[in-house]
Design a protein around this motif. Structure first.
Motif, PDB file in Angstrom:
ATOM      1  N   MET A  28       0.779  -1.261   0.265  1.00 24.03           N
ATOM      2  CA  MET A  28       0.150  -0.074   0.052  1.00 24.03           C
ATOM      3  C   MET A  28       0.783   1.275  -0.114  1.00 24.03           C
ATOM      4  SD  MET A  28      -3.058  -0.689  -0.102  1.00 24.03           S
ATOM      5  CE  MET A  28      -4.132   0.804   0.583  1.00 24.03           C
ATOM      6  N   GLU A  29       2.258   1.093   0.201  1.00 28.66           N
ATOM      7  CA  GLU A  29       3.086   2.300   0.165  1.00 28.66           C
ATOM      8  C   GLU A  29       2.965   3.325  -0.860  1.00 28.66           C
ATOM      9  OE1 GLU A  29       4.083  -0.230   3.625  1.00 28.66           O
ATOM     10  OE2 GLU A  29       3.980  -0.503   1.419  1.00 28.66           O
ATOM     11  N   ASP A  30       2.581   2.700  -2.058  1.00 24.80           N
ATOM     12  CA  ASP A  30       2.665   3.465  -3.392  1.00 24.80           C
ATOM     13  C   ASP A  30       1.232   4.300  -3.726  1.00 24.80           C
ATOM     14  OD1 ASP A  30       1.490   1.090  -4.033  1.00 24.80           O
ATOM     15  OD2 ASP A  30       2.482   0.825  -5.907  1.00 24.80           O
ATOM     16  N   ILE A  31       0.376   3.825  -2.862  1.00 27.48           N
ATOM     17  CA  ILE A  31      -0.887   4.316  -3.144  1.00 27.48           C
ATOM     18  C   ILE A  31      -1.408   5.823  -3.235  1.00 27.48           C
ATOM     19  CG2 ILE A  31      -2.410   3.991  -0.998  1.00 27.48           C
ATOM     20  CD1 ILE A  31      -4.491   2.623  -2.994  1.00 27.48           C
ATOM     21  N   SER A  32      -0.821   6.364  -2.165  1.00 25.71           N
ATOM     22  CA  SER A  32      -1.257   7.710  -1.680  1.00 25.71           C
ATOM     23  C   SER A  32      -0.577   8.448  -2.608  1.00 25.71           C
ATOM     24  CB  SER A  32      -0.707   8.090  -0.274  1.00 25.71           C
ATOM     25  OG  SER A  32       0.616   8.111  -0.035  1.00 25.71           O
ATOM     26  N   PRO A  47       1.357  13.070   7.740  1.00 25.19           N
ATOM     27  CA  PRO A  47       0.054  14.041   7.381  1.00 25.19           C
ATOM     28  C   PRO A  47      -0.924  13.771   7.800  1.00 25.19           C
ATOM     29  CG  PRO A  47       1.114  12.776   5.589  1.00 25.19           C
ATOM     30  CD  PRO A  47       1.909  12.290   6.746  1.00 25.19           C
ATOM     31  N   TYR A  48      -2.034  14.522   7.857  1.00 23.46           N
ATOM     32  CA  TYR A  48      -3.483  14.207   8.138  1.00 23.46           C
ATOM     33  C   TYR A  48      -4.379  15.240   7.452  1.00 23.46           C
ATOM     34  CZ  TYR A  48      -2.866  17.375  12.108  1.00 23.46           C
ATOM     35  OH  TYR A  48      -2.800  18.262  12.804  1.00 23.46           O
ATOM     36  N   LEU A  49      -5.663  14.777   7.533  1.00 28.57           N
ATOM     37  CA  LEU A  49      -6.576  15.852   7.186  1.00 28.57           C
ATOM     38  C   LEU A  49      -7.613  15.956   8.295  1.00 28.57           C
ATOM     39  CD1 LEU A  49      -7.942  14.327   3.814  1.00 28.57           C
ATOM     40  CD2 LEU A  49      -6.600  16.506   4.206  1.00 28.57           C
ATOM     41  N   ALA A  50      -7.659  17.218   8.752  1.00 27.55           N
ATOM     42  CA  ALA A  50      -8.486  17.803   9.897  1.00 27.55           C
ATOM     43  C   ALA A  50     -10.043  18.282   9.652  1.00 27.55           C
ATOM     44  CB  ALA A  50      -7.718  18.921  10.699  1.00 27.55           C
ATOM     45  N   ALA A 104     -21.278  13.969  12.925  1.00 27.60           N
ATOM     46  CA  ALA A 104     -20.827  13.126  13.838  1.00 27.60           C
ATOM     47  C   ALA A 104     -19.623  12.207  13.425  1.00 27.60           C
ATOM     48  CB  ALA A 104     -22.169  12.072  14.089  1.00 27.60           C
ATOM     49  N   GLY A 105     -19.091  11.453  14.155  1.00 24.31           N
ATOM     50  CA  GLY A 105     -17.962  10.337  13.650  1.00 24.31           C
ATOM     51  C   GLY A 105     -16.696  11.257  13.614  1.00 24.31           C
ATOM     52  N   PRO A 106     -15.751  10.653  13.203  1.00 22.78           N
ATOM     53  CA  PRO A 106     -14.212  11.056  13.205  1.00 22.78           C
ATOM     54  C   PRO A 106     -13.926  12.258  12.759  1.00 22.78           C
ATOM     55  CG  PRO A 106     -14.231   8.883  12.295  1.00 22.78           C
ATOM     56  CD  PRO A 106     -15.720   9.327  12.488  1.00 22.78           C
ATOM     57  N   ILE A 107     -12.987  13.041  13.292  1.00 23.80           N
ATOM     58  CA  ILE A 107     -12.787  14.651  12.664  1.00 23.80           C
ATOM     59  C   ILE A 107     -11.330  14.525  12.356  1.00 23.80           C
ATOM     60  CG2 ILE A 107     -14.546  15.738  14.071  1.00 23.80           C
ATOM     61  CD1 ILE A 107     -12.540  16.273  16.041  1.00 23.80           C
ATOM     62  N   ARG A 108     -10.677  13.368  12.336  1.00 24.29           N
ATOM     63  CA  ARG A 108      -9.239  13.436  11.854  1.00 24.29           C
ATOM     64  C   ARG A 108      -8.880  12.071  11.098  1.00 24.29           C
ATOM     65  NH1 ARG A 108      -3.898  15.193  15.220  1.00 24.29           N
ATOM     66  NH2 ARG A 108      -5.193  17.431  15.098  1.00 24.29           N
ATOM     67  N   TYR A 109      -8.250  12.388  10.060  1.00 23.57           N
ATOM     68  CA  TYR A 109      -7.735  11.279   9.194  1.00 23.57           C
ATOM     69  C   TYR A 109      -6.471  11.346   8.798  1.00 23.57           C
ATOM     70  CZ  TYR A 109     -12.685   9.732   8.671  1.00 23.57           C
ATOM     71  OH  TYR A 109     -14.055   9.488   8.785  1.00 23.57           O
ATOM     72  N   VAL A 110      -5.624  10.287   9.334  1.00 25.17           N
ATOM     73  CA  VAL A 110      -4.197  10.291   9.194  1.00 25.17           C
ATOM     74  C   VAL A 110      -3.706   9.651   8.262  1.00 25.17           C
ATOM     75  CG1 VAL A 110      -2.072   9.945  10.694  1.00 25.17           C
ATOM     76  CG2 VAL A 110      -4.267  10.790  11.840  1.00 25.17           C
ATOM     77  N   LEU A 111      -2.756   9.744   7.416  1.00 20.00           N
ATOM     78  CA  LEU A 111      -2.439   9.192   6.360  1.00 20.00           C
ATOM     79  C   LEU A 111      -1.106   8.092   7.042  1.00 20.00           C
ATOM     80  CD1 LEU A 111      -2.506   8.528   3.363  1.00 20.00           C
ATOM     81  CD2 LEU A 111      -0.958  10.510   2.839  1.00 20.00           C
ATOM     82  N   ARG A 112      -1.612   6.953   6.892  1.00 20.42           N
ATOM     83  CA  ARG A 112      -0.678   5.884   7.667  1.00 20.42           C
ATOM     84  C   ARG A 112      -0.522   4.720   6.513  1.00 20.42           C
ATOM     85  NH1 ARG A 112       0.835   7.226  12.693  1.00 20.42           N
ATOM     86  NH2 ARG A 112      -0.413   8.411  13.870  1.00 20.42           N
ATOM     87  N   PHE A 145      -5.921   6.503   4.467  1.00 23.90           N
ATOM     88  CA  PHE A 145      -6.158   7.443   5.496  1.00 23.90           C
ATOM     89  C   PHE A 145      -6.894   6.517   6.908  1.00 23.90           C
ATOM     90  CE2 PHE A 145      -6.057  10.429   2.415  1.00 23.90           C
ATOM     91  CZ  PHE A 145      -5.554  11.547   2.842  1.00 23.90           C
ATOM     92  N   VAL A 146      -6.633   6.759   8.106  1.00 21.64           N
ATOM     93  CA  VAL A 146      -7.023   5.926   9.290  1.00 21.64           C
ATOM     94  C   VAL A 146      -7.842   7.147  10.072  1.00 21.64           C
ATOM     95  CG1 VAL A 146      -6.281   4.550  10.967  1.00 21.64           C
ATOM     96  CG2 VAL A 146      -5.136   4.397   9.274  1.00 21.64           C
ATOM     97  N   SER A 147      -8.918   6.960  10.577  1.00 22.49           N
ATOM     98  CA  SER A 147      -9.656   7.908  11.440  1.00 22.49           C
ATOM     99  C   SER A 147      -9.093   7.578  12.874  1.00 22.49           C
ATOM    100  CB  SER A 147     -11.144   7.480  11.418  1.00 22.49           C
ATOM    101  OG  SER A 147     -11.456   6.191  11.978  1.00 22.49           O
ATOM    102  N   GLU A 148      -8.709   8.744  13.472  1.00 16.33           N
ATOM    103  CA  GLU A 148      -8.223   8.812  14.658  1.00 16.33           C
ATOM    104  C   GLU A 148      -8.694  10.061  15.433  1.00 16.33           C
ATOM    105  OE1 GLU A 148      -3.903   8.364  14.482  1.00 16.33           O
ATOM    106  OE2 GLU A 148      -3.784   6.807  13.351  1.00 16.33           O
TER     107      GLU A 148
END
Length: 293
Positions: free
Chosen positions: A1-5, A252-255, A270-278, A282-285
């Motif tokens: 998955m490292e090459d997808i972003s 990096p992340y999306l706020a 409602a729900g997550p307010i941050r998505y971190v690129l790992r 993107f992972v909701s954290e």
């Protein structure tokens, strides 16, 4: 998955923000044996925007979506759809665009009466591919779009750091009777029905890529199991425009609005307010507590 972003994303905080184009997205739903299922398509790997991502059918609003022909070829929109309207995109044009995109990318089309066999949907698609207009094909069959079947869900605006930006209005749509849903094999190369939990699990395992608006939608829909519950949940959403802010941190992340890194302190959904690129996804954290940022 490292090459997808790098293939999917084009964030640059130094660029002059592009003006978002009006767009509509359809979250088609059906009740299956394991609960509520959602229709997903895989965007063509060469698509300029989110190529290779699993998304819901959708696209930009076309000029023909706003013509007066739809005054007779479509029903009135839902009252709540007016919240989505803007000077450049009236509620009816957005709703027509949603139906058209559902047809073109998913072979799904809501009409008055509720029953349009899949074979007839295929016939309409063939005519459109040959240059016919959707409203003409509906008129020839004495059909009208049932815009009232669309339930407003959310409004997402692409981050300013992206080169291509869209102001996308998301609608829920129950799968019309007699239709099955399928990709167009042009803009989309694969499609499937699955529960929101199953789609999220595929993303977690790294077999598919989901952009935050898709993940966020699935995370909310995973809390319900019936169509009526999904529609009720939609009625609880604010419909305020969600424009994530890209933060070039490590990682990096999306706020989203409500995150401490976003200029808007109020939660818009409602729900997550941050998505971190790992590791390319993107992972909701949850944001870290004050003092640990």
């Amino acid at each position: 998955m490292e090459d997808i972003s790098p293939r999917l994303l084009d964030f640059d905080q130094t660029r002059i923000p592009a003006v978002p184009r009006d767009a509509a997205t359809v979250i088609a739903l059906r009740e299956g044996g394991d609960g509520l299922e959602v229709f997903c398509v895989l965007r063509h790997a060469r698509s300029a925007f989110l190529g290779g991502a699993v998304v819901f059918p959708g696209g930009k609003v076309d000029p023909e979506d706003g013509t007066e022909a739809w005054a007779t070829r479509a029903t009135a929109t839902s009252t709540r759809a007016q919240v989505f309207a803007s000077a450049s995109a009236p509620a009816r044009a957005l709703s027509v665009a949603a139906c058209r995109e559902a047809l073109e990318e998913g072979a799904i089309l809501p009409v008055v009466g509720g029953t349009l066999p899949d074979s007839e949907v295929s016939s309409i698609l063939r005519q459109i591919a040959g240059g016919a207009k959707l409203e003409e094909e509906l008129a020839r069959r004495e059909l009208r779009l049932d815009l009232g079947q669309l339930t407003p869900w959310a409004r997402w605006i692409t981050p300013e750091a992206e080169a291509r930006r869209f102001d996308a209005r998301f609608f829920l749509l129950p799968l019309p009777e007699g239709q099955v849903g399928r990709h167009d094999d042009h803009e989309t190369t694969m499609s499937f029905w699955a529960t929101p939990v199953e789609v999220l699990d595929r993303a977690t395992r790294g077999t598919i890529f989901l952009a935050p608006p898709t993940s966020h939608t699935l995370e909310l829909l995973a809390t319900v199991s019936r169509m009526s519950e999904a529609v009720a949940l939609a009625g609880q959403q604010s419909l305020s425009p969600i424009c994530p802010r890209f933060v070039a941190g490590d990682p990096p992340y999306l706020a989203l609005p409500g995150d401490p890194s976003h200029e808007i302190r109020e939660r818009y959904a409602a729900g997550p307010i941050r998505y971190v690129l790992r590791e390319g996804r993107f992972v909701s954290e949850d944001p870290p507590p004050p003092g640990n940022r």
